[in-house]
Motif scaffolding. Sequence first.
Motif, PDB file in Angstrom:
ATOM      1  N   ALA A  73       0.848  -1.189   0.000  1.00 30.09           N
ATOM      2  CA  ALA A  73       0.000   0.000   0.000  1.00 30.09           C
ATOM      3  C   ALA A  73       0.877   1.230   0.000  1.00 30.09           C
ATOM      4  CB  ALA A  73      -0.909  -0.016   1.217  1.00 30.09           C
ATOM      5  N   GLY A  74       0.799   2.020  -1.074  1.00 27.18           N
ATOM      6  CA  GLY A  74       1.547   3.274  -1.142  1.00 27.18           C
ATOM      7  C   GLY A  74       0.620   4.445  -0.854  1.00 27.18           C
ATOM      8  N   GLU A  75       1.161   5.633  -1.030  1.00 29.60           N
ATOM      9  CA  GLU A  75       0.353   6.800  -0.697  1.00 29.60           C
ATOM     10  C   GLU A  75      -0.779   6.998  -1.711  1.00 29.60           C
ATOM     11  OE1 GLU A  75       1.872  11.106  -0.132  1.00 29.60           O
ATOM     12  OE2 GLU A  75       2.965   9.759   1.228  1.00 29.60           O
ATOM     13  N   LYS A  76      -0.404   6.874  -2.992  1.00 31.45           N
ATOM     14  CA  LYS A  76      -1.389   7.136  -4.025  1.00 31.45           C
ATOM     15  C   LYS A  76      -2.172   5.887  -4.423  1.00 31.45           C
ATOM     16  CE  LYS A  76       0.658  11.116  -6.296  1.00 31.45           C
ATOM     17  NZ  LYS A  76       1.616  11.460  -7.349  1.00 31.45           N
ATOM     18  N   SER A  77      -1.487   4.779  -4.373  1.00 34.55           N
ATOM     19  CA  SER A  77      -2.143   3.568  -4.872  1.00 34.55           C
ATOM     20  C   SER A  77      -1.597   2.346  -4.147  1.00 34.55           C
ATOM     21  CB  SER A  77      -1.877   3.420  -6.372  1.00 34.55           C
ATOM     22  OG  SER A  77      -0.493   3.294  -6.579  1.00 34.55           O
ATOM     23  N   VAL A  78      -2.258   1.235  -4.411  1.00 30.04           N
ATOM     24  CA  VAL A  78      -1.748  -0.047  -3.912  1.00 30.04           C
ATOM     25  C   VAL A  78      -1.002  -0.705  -5.070  1.00 30.04           C
ATOM     26  CG1 VAL A  78      -2.357  -2.273  -2.905  1.00 30.04           C
ATOM     27  CG2 VAL A  78      -3.748  -0.257  -2.395  1.00 30.04           C
ATOM     28  N   ARG A 130      -7.743   0.122  -5.883  1.00 24.16           N
ATOM     29  CA  ARG A 130      -8.503  -0.717  -4.982  1.00 24.16           C
ATOM     30  C   ARG A 130      -8.038  -2.156  -5.173  1.00 24.16           C
ATOM     31  NH1 ARG A 130     -14.780   0.104  -5.493  1.00 24.16           N
ATOM     32  NH2 ARG A 130     -14.252  -0.595  -7.560  1.00 24.16           N
ATOM     33  N   LEU A 131      -7.777  -2.840  -4.063  1.00 26.48           N
ATOM     34  CA  LEU A 131      -7.341  -4.234  -4.151  1.00 26.48           C
ATOM     35  C   LEU A 131      -8.363  -5.088  -3.417  1.00 26.48           C
ATOM     36  CD1 LEU A 131      -5.277  -6.461  -4.778  1.00 26.48           C
ATOM     37  CD2 LEU A 131      -4.165  -5.907  -2.622  1.00 26.48           C
ATOM     38  N   ILE A 132      -8.859  -6.086  -4.107  1.00 26.98           N
ATOM     39  CA  ILE A 132      -9.869  -6.943  -3.485  1.00 26.98           C
ATOM     40  C   ILE A 132      -9.301  -8.341  -3.317  1.00 26.98           C
ATOM     41  CG2 ILE A 132     -12.182  -7.903  -3.771  1.00 26.98           C
ATOM     42  CD1 ILE A 132     -12.693  -5.213  -5.363  1.00 26.98           C
TER      43      ILE A 132
END
Lengths: 365, 829, 153
Positions: free
Chosen positions: B650-655, B674-676
């Motif tokens: 998980a980064g600041e802007k995105s995963v 989004r990560l599901i």
Amino acid sequence: MHNFTLIKTKGDPGRTVNSLLAGLVEKELVQGVLTLAVGPFSSLPMPSLLCSIEQIKNSSPLAPAAGVSAAVHAARISRGPEKFRTAAVLRPCELRALVELAKLNQARLENLVLISMECPGRLENRRYLELRSEHPDLDVDYYLHPDLQAEASGTCLSCTDFIPEYVHLGICLLGLDLKQEIGISWHQEQGEELARVMEFVSGQESDSRRQAIKELEAARKNAWLNLQEKTAQEISTPEGLQKAIGDCLGCFNCQRACPVCFCRDCVSSREAFEQDPEELYDRGARKGSLRLPTDLTMFHLTRLAHMAHACVGCGQCSSVCPSRIPLADIFRTTGASTQEELGYRPGRSPDEPVPLVRFSEEKDT
Amino acid sequence: MNQNVRALVIGAGISGIRAALDLAEAGHSVLLTEKALAPGGLLLSLDRQFPDNHCGLCRILPGDITGRVWNACMRRGFGHPDIEYLPGVEVLDIQGTPGNLSALMNRRGLKVDPQKCTGCLECLKVCPVSQPYPLAPGLGQCKAVHPSAPHKPDNWLSINPDACTLCGKCMEVCPTGAIHAAEGNGPESMDKLSLAVLATGVEYFDPQLHNHLGCGHWPDAITSLDFERLISGVGPTRGVLRRPSDLGKVRKAAWIQCAGSRNLKLNADHCSGICCMIALKQALLAREKGMQCALFYMDLRTPGRNWQKYLNQAQQKGIRLIRCRPHSIVRDPGEDSLRIAYAPAPGEQRDENFDLIVFSVGRDPGYKLPAWAGQEGVIVTKGSERVLDIAGSLIAASAAAGRALRSFSDSCAQPGGEAYVSEHEHIHPSVLVVGGGPAGLSAALSLAEQKTQVVLVEKKDHLGGHAIKSMVPEVREQVLELRDKVQKHPEIEVLNEARLQSCTGPAGRFVARLLDARGHKREVKHGAAILACGTNPSRVETEDPRIINVFDLPEKLLSPDAPGNSSGRTVFILCSGTRREPADYCSKVCCQLALRQAIEIRRLNPESEVTIFYRDIIVQGDDEQLYTRARSDGVCFIPYLPEKPPVFQAGEKSVTVQGVDPYLKEDLQIEADRLILASGVIPESASDLARIFDIQSTEHGFLKEADVKYRPLDSVRAGIFVCGSGRNPVLAGEAVLEGEAAAQTALSWLARGRRNWPGSFVRVKTALCSLCAMCLQACPFKARYPDEHTGAMAVDALACQGCGACIAVCPNKASAWAGQEEEEMHELE
Amino acid sequence: MNTQDNLKRHPGEETGQDLNVLALVCNWCTYTAADLAGVTRLKYPTQVKLIRFMCTGMIDVRYILRCFLEGADGVFIGGCHPGDCHYLSGNLKARVRIKGLRPVLEMAGIPEQRLRLSWIGASEGKKLQEELTGFTSEVRKLGPASFRQMHLV
């Protein structure tokens, strides 16, 4: 071992143990003591349930005799309600038998304080009486003189399990000057509790004790290997077995004396005497003659098949045989391989399930 | 008992037999028809079945007769006093109204009378007709008169009416006049049938007809059905694997999956469900015989609790799994073997020779139910709509039997009233259902509609389980409807927020103790228990709102307005917590859920990008269409290997999700909004229930059935049944079916209380019993218990199946066979 | 009765009288396999006498002992494959029991080859034939068992 303490004996280790047992009753930890005692009319020390302090102080817990196995009686006493808690002083083999009986619902260990000793072996009944006429103080002398210990029963002399395992209080006798002191060890929760009430103070075990145990182990192991080999060679052929049991009277003493044989009525004793004449003639005609009572080979093999895994090696079967059949040798030798096959040690712990109803779910092999 | 119900069961395969047994055990009279002579259907040709690779068919016999039936292999036929078996009968049409149906059937007659036939086989010598062998058309020819089934004696001969020319030569030559070739032929009508169960099973795809990859052209390319005969101990080669073309030994064999399934060209947008398992089994059996085996597949579909383990086993045993569809098969000119050409990766072309090629065939895409299947009063088993495995067929058959009876509940058996076994023993005519999910609800309702009292116990404060939040509107509606009916039904008492504490008592006379919602103690007497506890989603440990459990993805997050969703990137990682230890099983529900979500996300927001990392997409039957749809909707699918799962950070802007491109074999990085994660389900309350009811649970904590194939919903204890996801992960619809089937199985059990029970197999000589309890440990059905009255170990006659394990273990024979003295056992002549 | 010498040449091998091989088999798998062997006309040695039990789990070790003491030259036990038992675990119980019995047989001078435990499924008629044939010839190598003629205590 940390849970170990030394108690001064003032020359008589037996008396020291008696005081300890009396203490258990006085402190109301138990209601009675099961141990060996010579009664007013018996000559042999016999397992007795002692309730009075005076009787306990006169008992012979260390007498090197076992007229009958005390395990059966400890089991019987333990099956009562909880208000009867008993301290049972047992030989290591008797203790193992008791644990086996507990697994089969024949004993309730929670009603017992288990006390056992390092066992140099017991004397056969007749030999005990003979030696006692020469040594009036035999119960003490036996522990002080190795040459007396050499008189122990053949089974005991090749027994390698002389240190009690599943026990609350252990009486330590090896490698100590018993005229001066005996050792007490305590084990499991119950043992800890007893030690606390009896105010035992943990001490160190000496090297001499370890050395003595090691030496005895080596000697016994050697004797056991020789016995196993001899039994395998002399008995384990069809003819050898027949020769060994050839003089069997069918008295079933061995089955009755066996502490782990627990059935109410042995299937073999029913079988040997429940045949009608027609059947006997039928069987006799097949080979020309029929030995009576019949089916004694079947009896001994059945007992082996039923009990070899649970054989604790106490030797009672041999001791009670009027025809001197080396039953204990046969049982212990067979038992050793059965127990190895099944990965089972009888009497080690009540939590170890009986192997013949335990089976692996593994699909292979 | 009600003999007014006269049920017709069509098809005597495993489904039909099960349905007939269920109806008969409930006290009805049953007519069981079968087109062929021998009962058993497809199972006649399967020697060994997954997942234990052995048989066990005898276990579907009802418990009260197994110990009294000698030689009861179901392959030889079976008998039940209330079932009339009609061989050689084809049902052509059914008309009428429920309760008064009439069936038009073509009774093709028993051609060879097994009573008269001596098995001399003279008729085979003179028969001029040659036809493909019915059980294995790919493996040569036989005469029009032929052995009816491989396990039958030679005096069980069939004559195929379609092949027979009625030349009469066999009748002339038969020494005993056992053959009546033309007798009893022709249509015939049967009236006054109360209900009918259609259990004919599906038709299988025939690759020859479609010239699928040259099948039919090459004799050594056979179908999976033929292979069963080839490897059978009673098959044409006596179990030695030989090439059909020249009887040469087979050293190397290949399986090609999805013949006639998952193929849009053949208009087959369905997955047949069990062909993967069948192929794995066949490869394992061939491997046992020393063969090299390769399996060409697209996705290996091993759903549920047990099958993943089976796949692992196949891999350990050295079966090669090749993920691709071969494009052609040719005969190698220099060799005797066939050559498969395939491309394991783009631009990578391989040829490999095999002695034998097996096409894994599934449901024929052209298969349709007969028109009269829609007739009111005709219940169709699920196994006649799609291909099911043995357990699935049995469950579907029991459920169908139950549906048939419920459609008819007024005249059905009435378990209330006098229960009878003997004066002292009876089965309490009520059922405890544990769990208020779809399985528990449907079980409770089925029971209640058959006039049985039910107590339904639910841990939570509402009924319906996770299914009331389902994404699929039909499922939601179905479960809500079930819930309403259950709550309103007078026969059902619902106890929400109840906590079970113990269940004691012998079979049929159970007493459950529980705390109700107010913490009050309560005792429930019951004759049977159905454990339908279900599963819970396993948790995803993260604080990050962008990382979401697939089960927690609420609908609002699917919408375009949801945070991070406008033209965003969504990544799914499937099997992120399962199909490897410590949860080495497939949760079954996640794949279809992820597919539905992916489709929904793309539908709501066509700008968005959806990527799914997967090991195998495991959807079965028509759910395959979800997969097809997702692909055509532009969802990107990336397979990964279990040893190299995608990792995320998980980064600041995105995963950031990092995986491997399977074709380019290069690292691949996706910045996701989004990560599901599909982390699977866990049977949280199952092991507790197993302990309370003293039944077994699996290593992963699922409830364990008595037999995974043949008694899927029984537990080892008589009167205790298991169903739903707590036993084996299932979809909601399947759970409903399992609930119905479990209810029917429980009703058969309750019905025993009304029959005159023949008494126990084992007698206890109380004076001899030492109470050592070895019998208690030896009894596989927990039928032994200490009896306070006699002071001995007693036998629970209703649970005892007569295996004799307790007698063998009893050292002094205090336990003995009823009616036989131990001494008699020792009389040898 | 035959003398020892005569027995070495296996008289009666043809008629099946040279050896007594008892096969204690379970009803559901091995007996069904035997039935199947019959149906498919597979032959197994005439020396073998099948005794049907409901389950190998009900075979008391005393039955096996009895067989040997009454003069059986070999005892064959056939049950369902592990995991296949009609009664779930009878075959596993038989396996443990026989494991525990082997040392007893050894003490009685009965070579372990005279007792064989084998898993034969219902459709394995062929395997039944192979196992029984193999076992019988192995027992033949050992010769007749001594208990057969011995007057037993």
